[in-house]
Design an enzyme around this catalytic site. Sequence first.
Site, PDB file in Angstrom:
ATOM      1  CD  GLU A 154      -3.129  -0.813   2.095  1.00 17.28           C
ATOM      2  OE1 GLU A 154      -3.062  -0.517   3.106  1.00 17.28           O
ATOM      3  OE2 GLU A 154      -4.128  -1.629   1.769  1.00 17.28           O
ATOM      4  CD  GLU A 312      -3.844  -6.254   2.448  1.00 19.10           C
ATOM      5  OE1 GLU A 312      -4.743  -5.540   3.217  1.00 19.10           O
ATOM      6  OE2 GLU A 312      -2.801  -5.860   2.494  1.00 19.10           O
TER       7      GLU A 312
HETATM    8  C1  GAL Z   1      -4.282  -3.049   4.697  1.00 18.03           C
HETATM    9  C2  GAL Z   1      -2.880  -3.029   5.180  1.00 18.03           C
HETATM   10  C3  GAL Z   1      -2.495  -4.616   5.982  1.00 18.03           C
HETATM   11  C4  GAL Z   1      -3.370  -4.533   7.002  1.00 18.03           C
HETATM   12  C5  GAL Z   1      -4.871  -4.244   6.585  1.00 18.03           C
HETATM   13  C6  GAL Z   1      -5.904  -4.349   7.827  1.00 18.03           C
HETATM   14  O1  GAL Z   1      -4.461  -1.788   4.355  1.00 18.03           O
HETATM   15  O2  GAL Z   1      -2.361  -3.483   3.619  1.00 18.03           O
HETATM   16  O3  GAL Z   1      -1.208  -4.791   5.975  1.00 18.03           O
HETATM   17  O4  GAL Z   1      -3.004  -3.626   7.831  1.00 18.03           O
HETATM   18  O5  GAL Z   1      -5.054  -3.166   6.009  1.00 18.03           O
HETATM   19  O6  GAL Z   1      -7.117  -4.366   7.183  1.00 18.03           O
END
Ligand code: GAL
Length: 687
Positions: A154, A312
């Site tokens: 990110e 994710e």
């Molecule tokens: C994302 C990040 C992850 C984790 C996740 C939690 O933005 O890439 O490492 O922190 O959020 O929702």
Amino acid sequence: MPKYAALLPHMLHGCDYNPEQWMYDPAILRQDIEHMKEAHINCVSLGIFAWAALEPKEGEYHLDWLAEVIDNLYQNGIYTVLATPSGARPAWMAKKYPEVLRTGADRVRALMGGRHNHCYTSPVYREKVRAINTQLAARFAKHPGVILWHISNEIQGECHCELCQAAFRAWLREKYGTLEKLNHEWWTMFWSHTYSDWDEIESPSWRGETNVHGLNLDWKRFVSHQTAEFFRNEIEPLKAANPAIPVTTNFMGFHDSFDYYKLLPLLDVVSWDSYPTWHNSTDGNEMYNALWSDAYSDICRSMLGKPFLLMENTPSQTNWHEVCRPKHPGILRLTSITKLAHGADSIQYFQWRQSRGCSEKFHGAVMTHANRTDTRVFREVSSVGTMLEKLDRLCGAKTKAKAAILFDTENGWAIRDAKGPRNQDMGYQELFFRFYEPLWKAGIPVDIVNADMDFSGYHLLCVPMLYLLRGDTAKRIADFTKQGGTVILTMHTGLVNENDLCYMGDTPAEGLAEVAGVRLLEMDPLYDNQHETMRITRTPFPMAESYRCGKLCERISAEGAEVLAVYETDSPVLPDNMPCLTKNEFGRGTAYYVAAFAEHRFFSDLLLSLAERLGIAPVLDTTLPEGVTASARMAEGGEMFWFLMNWTAEQKSVNLPFPLRDFESGRSYQNVIPLAPYGAKILVKAE
Ligand code: GAL
């Protein structure tokens, strides 16, 4: 087929995996593999934030543990998405080389802590990143288990340190050549802000300069450039070791601290992290969340014109929403299917296993602290995996859109920064959604392009508020129309050039006034509680008699365009019958100009009528019930997959234009298909 599919021709089903947090307990690591197989996980993202374990002391690389994990996974049929660790640095580095730490706009350097907080200009940080990436590449780039590089995590933000200031000045010299040119383009005679030496230029700061809009815009462009250069430095050693392994990085929906599009030439596949606030409504309707996340999926799919990865999403809940509600039963399946529907070739989670400590200990995971596989969430993850295993044929399938919406990051920055005509919020994103929503609700595929992308192949191009014109965008819009395309332009278009200087003369500038056949007379922004009425006077297609408008009502004059709607006013001083919606034949095409920020219903009526006239069909020729969305993808060889999603707590049924077969159950439906509350179906043609 996307490149990673050549290595692994399956839908990816994976998660962020942090074995470095569990090395004190080898039993956990052994169990993980067995449990992953049970969850039908076929890949994991490894090494994100693992720098302290990979290089615990400067120049001392500990890669054996990682090799062991990758080997074990591979022997068990689980592939590795290998991350570079630059998203968070080890403490020794911050201590020894303070220049790697990020400096804020207030010129205060951060202390060690958090993540995503490096200086992307720092030669030391670049060298350290390159060195560790070189080590990772030397050891793993040819490993048969490694299918994809995940660069950093990110990537975001900006640094204002002295190194960055110097690099910014060098970038400006390259762009403008002379200070005279820069002073002109930034209009610095204003308030006596003229620069007499390059060294006087400082990045924007609330402690100093914020009013020179050309500076603000160029700073953001520089941040984007510098981020891309940092990124290039990251991937060079990886590509040198094995150019066949594709590269991605995870975007954060609608985030714009830098311009994601500047990374596209360096990416083999786009990926994003999706965290809508599911279950935040009072009536159980999830349409709004779905709208937002499907739109960003369509952005990602359009970026490289091919499927993206969902890097994710949470299997249950986050730990950072205001209220972190878990996905209720069935929602993981529904939200996974909508991602596939809008172009995803993967469903990946943050995270495999909940951390025991620190700030993400209560974030949802496939394995919770209870360390059990007989949980509802585990079962739901596992069944998404089973579904994906049957979907090899969908992998790489494309979406063919005849309509596009132009939504541009730089344009958004400039509108936000402009000071006037409405400082409460000009609503650029909101207007984008007024165009996107009706098409999405009707099941009409739409691409979302930025101002640099090619839009010549579409039939309909929607251009909300293209305030800033750069390069040859205006000419390409004119050519698109001249050659037979239909374009919809709106209020607040063609007002400033690429350096945010207002155009002299008639606007919309650069020929767009001729395309639309209108001319801007005055901007008239409204307070939130104020409205005007647009009265339709004649349209070539069915529209309501009138629509409410707010936010921004432009007074325009029709210069050759046909007036389709006018403002209805009770004002004793405003003239009657000022044009509000116009239509202009331009070359072989047609341009509509929407002068007022009209209500949703207006955009729905206009767009659906136009789509029908232009032969832009929904993926299924049927009227979808309220709360149901539809999408489709075409696989290699022409096989079609259709997707139906029910975002409501009610049972719905969809009338089918032709018989379809449920891809998972094999059951065929002749005329009607039922959808359970929050149900979703993947469908193919019934024989
Ligand atoms: C994302 C990040 C992850 C984790 C996740 C939690 O933005 O890439 O490492 O922190 O959020 O929702």
